[in-house]
Motif scaffolding. Structure first.
Motif, short mmCIF file in Angstrom:
data_model
loop_
_atom_site.label_atom_id
_atom_site.label_comp_id
_atom_site.label_asym_id
_atom_site.label_seq_id
_atom_site.Cartn_x
_atom_site.Cartn_y
_atom_site.Cartn_z
N TRP A 37 0.84 -1.19 0.00
CA TRP A 37 0.00 0.00 0.00
C TRP A 37 0.88 1.24 0.00
CZ3 TRP A 37 -2.23 -3.56 3.95
CH2 TRP A 37 -3.33 -4.26 3.45
N ARG A 39 0.38 4.41 -0.94
CA ARG A 39 -0.20 5.69 -0.51
C ARG A 39 -0.11 5.86 1.00
NH1 ARG A 39 -5.75 6.10 -3.98
NH2 ARG A 39 -4.81 6.56 -5.98
N MET A 40 -0.28 4.77 1.73
CA MET A 40 -0.18 4.85 3.19
C MET A 40 1.23 5.24 3.62
SD MET A 40 -2.25 1.69 4.71
CE MET A 40 -3.39 0.89 3.63
N ARG A 46 -3.00 9.30 5.60
CA ARG A 46 -3.32 7.88 5.36
C ARG A 46 -2.49 6.98 6.28
NH1 ARG A 46 -6.18 7.02 0.33
NH2 ARG A 46 -6.24 8.95 -0.85
N GLU A 82 -6.16 3.04 1.62
CA GLU A 82 -5.28 3.12 0.46
C GLU A 82 -5.99 3.63 -0.79
OE1 GLU A 82 -1.92 2.82 -1.94
OE2 GLU A 82 -2.05 2.75 0.23
N THR A 83 -7.22 3.19 -1.02
CA THR A 83 -7.83 3.42 -2.33
C THR A 83 -8.86 4.55 -2.39
OG1 THR A 83 -9.55 1.77 -1.88
CG2 THR A 83 -7.53 1.01 -2.97
#
Length: 132
Positions: A37, A39-40, A46, A82-83
């Motif tokens: 993941w 983006r985290m 996040r 994440e999404t």
């Protein structure tokens, strides 16, 4: 000696791991990243949401005890962190939903809360929740 596989064992990686019990404790023998993941790891908000969510679940689980509903709840929430593009703006609503569902899984919530967990990862959280 350090394990060559340790690179996959990082925060916010969903991994498949295997250990063997050795003289000095457990030793990592296999590690494969199933989901990463990114983006985290690159977004502070996040990352904070993921860390809090994981810590909350960890604090309410007993070592070695399996709870499939709790596991699916955690994976669904981490996937949503994440999404979902709007997660940063709806962080407070998301955390409220995480805490409410966790209480439901632990047996402190209403039956309607628990029924949403019967399909794993189907409803990681509801963005419209409290978004008047």
């Amino acid at each position: 000696p350090e394990a060559k596989l340790k690179g996959h064992v990082e925060p916010f990686n969903f991994v498949n791991i295997q250990f063997v019990l050795g003289k000095y404790g457990e030793r990592l023998t296999y590690c494969s990243a199933l989901t990463v993941w990114p983006r985290m790891r690159s977004d502070l908000v996040r990352g904070a949401l993921a860390a809090y969510t994981a810590a909350l679940v960890d604090a309410h689980c007993f070592l070695g005890e399996k709870d499939e509903n709790m596991w699916h709840l955690l994976l669904g929430d981490l996937n949503a962190i994440e999404t979902k593009p709007e997660i940063r703006q709806k962080a407070a609503d998301f955390l409220y939903a995480v805490e409410s569902r966790l209480l439901a899984v632990l047996g402190y919530g209403g039956e309607e809360d628990i029924s949403t967990l019967q399909t794993p990862v189907a409803r990681p959280f509801v963005l419209e929740y409290n978004s008047k």
